[in-house]
Design a protein around this motif. Structure first.
Motif, PDB file in Angstrom:
ATOM      1  N   ARG A  67      48.077  81.574   6.397  1.00 48.11           N
ATOM      2  CA  ARG A  67      46.707  82.011   6.682  1.00 48.11           C
ATOM      3  C   ARG A  67      46.659  83.035   7.812  1.00 48.11           C
ATOM      4  O   ARG A  67      45.599  83.572   8.120  1.00 48.11           O
ATOM      5  CB  ARG A  67      45.846  80.795   7.050  1.00 48.11           C
ATOM      6  CG  ARG A  67      45.659  79.782   5.934  1.00 48.11           C
ATOM      7  CD  ARG A  67      45.048  78.501   6.451  1.00 48.11           C
ATOM      8  NE  ARG A  67      45.981  77.813   7.355  1.00 48.11           N
ATOM      9  CZ  ARG A  67      45.652  76.700   8.027  1.00 48.11           C
ATOM     10  NH1 ARG A  67      44.437  76.177   7.910  1.00 48.11           N
ATOM     11  NH2 ARG A  67      46.550  76.118   8.811  1.00 48.11           N
ATOM     12  N   TRP A 127      41.568  81.259  11.374  1.00 46.92           N
ATOM     13  CA  TRP A 127      42.547  82.001  10.596  1.00 46.92           C
ATOM     14  C   TRP A 127      41.976  83.285   9.976  1.00 46.92           C
ATOM     15  O   TRP A 127      40.837  83.287   9.504  1.00 46.92           O
ATOM     16  CB  TRP A 127      43.110  81.110   9.492  1.00 46.92           C
ATOM     17  CG  TRP A 127      43.693  79.852  10.039  1.00 46.92           C
ATOM     18  CD1 TRP A 127      43.094  78.633  10.127  1.00 46.92           C
ATOM     19  CD2 TRP A 127      44.989  79.710  10.626  1.00 46.92           C
ATOM     20  NE1 TRP A 127      43.925  77.728  10.717  1.00 46.92           N
ATOM     21  CE2 TRP A 127      45.105  78.357  11.031  1.00 46.92           C
ATOM     22  CE3 TRP A 127      46.066  80.577  10.840  1.00 46.92           C
ATOM     23  CZ2 TRP A 127      46.254  77.867  11.647  1.00 46.92           C
ATOM     24  CZ3 TRP A 127      47.211  80.084  11.441  1.00 46.92           C
ATOM     25  CH2 TRP A 127      47.303  78.748  11.834  1.00 46.92           C
ATOM     26  N   THR A 144      42.171  82.921   4.069  1.00 45.55           N
ATOM     27  CA  THR A 144      42.008  81.593   3.491  1.00 45.55           C
ATOM     28  C   THR A 144      43.335  81.132   2.896  1.00 45.55           C
ATOM     29  O   THR A 144      44.301  81.901   2.791  1.00 45.55           O
ATOM     30  CB  THR A 144      40.941  81.605   2.388  1.00 45.55           C
ATOM     31  OG1 THR A 144      41.420  82.388   1.282  1.00 45.55           O
ATOM     32  CG2 THR A 144      39.628  82.175   2.891  1.00 45.55           C
ATOM     33  N   GLU A 145      43.364  79.895   2.453  1.00 40.83           N
ATOM     34  CA  GLU A 145      44.559  79.372   1.776  1.00 40.83           C
ATOM     35  C   GLU A 145      44.873  80.190   0.530  1.00 40.83           C
ATOM     36  O   GLU A 145      46.035  80.336   0.141  1.00 40.83           O
ATOM     37  CB  GLU A 145      44.339  77.907   1.385  1.00 40.83           C
ATOM     38  CG  GLU A 145      44.331  76.931   2.561  1.00 40.83           C
ATOM     39  CD  GLU A 145      45.736  76.536   2.987  1.00 40.83           C
ATOM     40  OE1 GLU A 145      46.703  76.995   2.338  1.00 40.83           O
ATOM     41  OE2 GLU A 145      45.869  75.781   3.962  1.00 40.83           O
TER      42      GLU A 145
END
Length: 287
Positions: free
Chosen positions: A153, A272, A275-276
């Motif tokens: 991330r 972060w 995102t994932e």
């Protein structure tokens, strides 16, 4: 003078004896009748006393009193064998993070080298240094920084940059964790006023205020590890050319390049840049 036997009234003696016997029989019957009557009277009186003094079940008062007598605590078997209920345990409060006010002004460089993380063409080598005397273990801090920049991330997902922890040799920048006083002093060389509270990026130095490292920010909702990730991602973002961003909309994740310490503008806390799923979290440009 002696009576003449021939003239003794024998019938009269017999009649007198018979009268005495009749009288004795009458007296015996009277005594029997009186005794029976007395027993009956006593029975009635006893029953009345029983009804007046007994409990609702017909138990005499003495027996009822014996049954209802309160047993003192010292005599009670339950009191002797059953311990008192334990008081509920008081939750142990979380330890207050230590904030060292003033360091020595000297730094320890972590003697560790890590692998290259990310596939970007631009390799950015960095060192980690910790000011002496502020209560931060340098090796632990370096591992935390390395884990943050290795996370998918973080900035490696942009496809342009890769990172590597080094102990010596050439490097792109240094992550320095220092006391508020030293951070203010170094940041001021670039005209930045950090006010003993915030971090900065200046002259190849990512300056991390130990107060923020240890306590996070009241504006940031999340564990301290997440706020540390925000510090590194934000300041390293400046290192690679990223500028400040604002909130993209209420309820959306705040960009890592947003100055979240000053407020979220309706966004939710986020540490972060990506995102994932690899989507960049952007927002409107801010100075």
């Amino acid at each position: 003078m002696r009576a003449n036997p021939s003239s003794s009234p024998a019938p009269s003696r017999r009649r007198a004896a018979s009268a005495r016997r009749r009288k004795q029989r009458v007296l015996r019957r009277r005594r029997q009748v009186f005794g029976v009557g007395l027993v009956a009277v006593l029975t009635v009186i006893g029953g009345a006393v029983y009804k007046l003094t007994g409990d609702s079940a017909g138990t005499p008062t003495g027996a009822a009193t014996t049954q209802a007598r309160a047993v003192p605590a010292a005599e009670s078997p339950a009191a002797a064998t059953t311990p008192p209920p334990a008081e509920p345990a008081t939750p142990t409060p979380a330890p207050t993070p230590v904030v060292e006010g003033k360091g020595r002004g000297t730094f320890t460089t972590v003697q560790a080298n890590g692998p290259v993380v990310g596939k970007g063409e631009t390799l950015r080598k960095y060192k980690v240094e910790v000011e002496d005397g502020i209560g931060i273990d340098a090796a632990t801090a370096a591992k935390q920084v390395q884990n943050i920049l290795s996370d998918k991330r973080s900035w490696t997902t942009d496809g342009k940059n890769s990172f590597q922890l080094v102990a010596s040799g050439s490097y792109d920048f240094t992550v320095k964790i220092a006391s508020p006083e030293v951070v203010d002093k170094i940041c001021a060389t670039a005209g930045l006023d950090t006010g003993g509270e915030v971090n900065c990026d200046v002259d190849r130095q990512v300056m991390v205020n130990v107060k923020r490292w240890n306590t996070g920010s009241p504006k940031f909702s999340g564990p301290i590890e997440e706020y540390r990730a925000l510090i590194i991602n934000h300041e390293v973002g400046h290192r690679i050319g990223r500028n400040h961003l604002g909130c993209p909309g209420p309820g959306q994740p705040a960009p890592a390049m947003m100055q979240q310490i000053y407020g979220l503008e309706g966004c939710v806390s986020n540490a972060w840049p990506y995102t994932e799923a690899g989507k960049y979290l952007s927002g409107p440009a801010r100075p």
